[in-house]
Write a protein that holds these residues in place. Structure first.
Motif, short mmCIF file in Angstrom:
data_model
loop_
_atom_site.label_atom_id
_atom_site.label_comp_id
_atom_site.label_asym_id
_atom_site.label_seq_id
_atom_site.Cartn_x
_atom_site.Cartn_y
_atom_site.Cartn_z
N GLY A 119 4.56 7.92 7.39
CA GLY A 119 3.36 7.58 6.64
C GLY A 119 3.56 7.29 5.17
N ARG A 120 4.77 7.49 4.65
CA ARG A 120 5.07 7.31 3.23
C ARG A 120 5.87 6.01 3.03
N GLU A 165 0.85 -1.17 0.00
CA GLU A 165 0.00 0.00 0.00
C GLU A 165 0.90 1.23 0.00
N PRO A 166 0.54 2.27 -0.75
CA PRO A 166 1.41 3.45 -0.85
C PRO A 166 1.44 4.32 0.40
N THR A 167 0.45 4.18 1.27
CA THR A 167 0.41 4.98 2.50
C THR A 167 0.22 4.08 3.71
N LEU A 168 0.67 4.56 4.82
CA LEU A 168 0.51 3.82 6.07
C LEU A 168 -0.96 3.68 6.45
N THR A 169 -1.73 4.70 6.20
CA THR A 169 -3.17 4.65 6.50
C THR A 169 -3.81 3.47 5.78
N GLY A 188 6.18 -10.75 4.06
CA GLY A 188 7.36 -10.03 4.52
C GLY A 188 7.00 -8.79 5.31
N ALA A 189 7.88 -7.81 5.27
CA ALA A 189 7.73 -6.58 6.03
C ALA A 189 7.75 -5.39 5.09
N ARG A 190 6.84 -4.46 5.34
CA ARG A 190 6.77 -3.21 4.59
C ARG A 190 7.08 -2.07 5.54
N VAL A 246 5.20 -2.88 8.84
CA VAL A 246 3.95 -3.64 8.77
C VAL A 246 4.30 -5.08 8.44
N HIS A 247 3.93 -5.99 9.33
CA HIS A 247 4.16 -7.42 9.10
C HIS A 247 3.00 -7.95 8.27
N VAL A 248 3.33 -8.56 7.12
CA VAL A 248 2.34 -9.16 6.24
C VAL A 248 2.65 -10.66 6.21
#
Length: 186
Positions: free
Chosen positions: A142-143, A26-30, A135-137, A129-131
């Motif tokens: 927020g970017r 996702e391009p944003t943290l939100t 993996g991890a993002r 962010v753990h997916v």
């Protein structure tokens, strides 16, 4: 540059056995944390210095004992300036304390983190962010910074804060104390 980092991360994940066809970040943290709420917050102090405030973002019912199976975010709001390469080195050291890592793998992961993590100033926030299974993002303020498309990396990286073997057990307990039914011990 961002595309190169993401391509590198996808190639790294493919080499490590993680499918390269995982959903794009996702391009944003939100967007990455939609539906998640802050469930815990803790401050890391090291040798009397405030380092960062950590916030755990998860769905209700998050099970800290099985964190690797759930999507969540962990935000570090820095209280001091740090070089990105130093953050990467400290992270890989903490990961090695959780589980053995082959030297070549440690080198690849350190390089991936060094290419993603910028130098931070007081007030900057890096959120991982753990997916699960992917993996991890990582996001800066927020970017999107990029990802490390390697599930084994992600489990160990977030284990720095959430594993029962963490070097900071009080911080872990504080992060998960607000979770109803949280598994606090192995």
């Amino acid at each position: 540059m961002k595309r190169a980092v993401i391509s590198f991360a996808l190639a790294l994940g493919t080499l490590a056995g993680t499918p390269a066809f995982a959903q794009a970040p996702e391009p944003t943290l939100t967007a990455a944390l939609q539906d998640k709420t802050a469930v815990g917050k803790a401050r890391l102090r090291y040798w009397g210095f405030d380092v960062y405030d950590a916030s755990l973002w998860a769905l209700p019912g998050f099970d800290a004992g099985r964190f690797e199976n759930q999507r969540f975010g962990l935000e570090l709001a820095y209280l001091r300036d740090f070089k990105g390469a130093d953050i990467a080195e400290r992270s890989i050291g903490e990961m090695k304390d959780l589980a053995p890592i082959e030297p070549a793998q440690a080198t690849r992961w350190t390089q991936a983190m060094s290419s993603l993590f910028p130098d931070v100033k007081r007030g900057d926030r890096i959120t991982g962010v753990h997916v699960p299974g992917s993996g991890a993002r990582f996001y800066l303020n927020g970017r999107l910074l990029g990802e490390v498309a390697d599930d084994a990396f992600s489990r160990l990286f977030f284990g720095i804060w959430l594993s029962p073997k963490t070097s900071q057990p009080r911080m872990r307990d504080t992060l998960i104390q607000g979770i109803t039914g949280a598994a606090r011990t192995p």
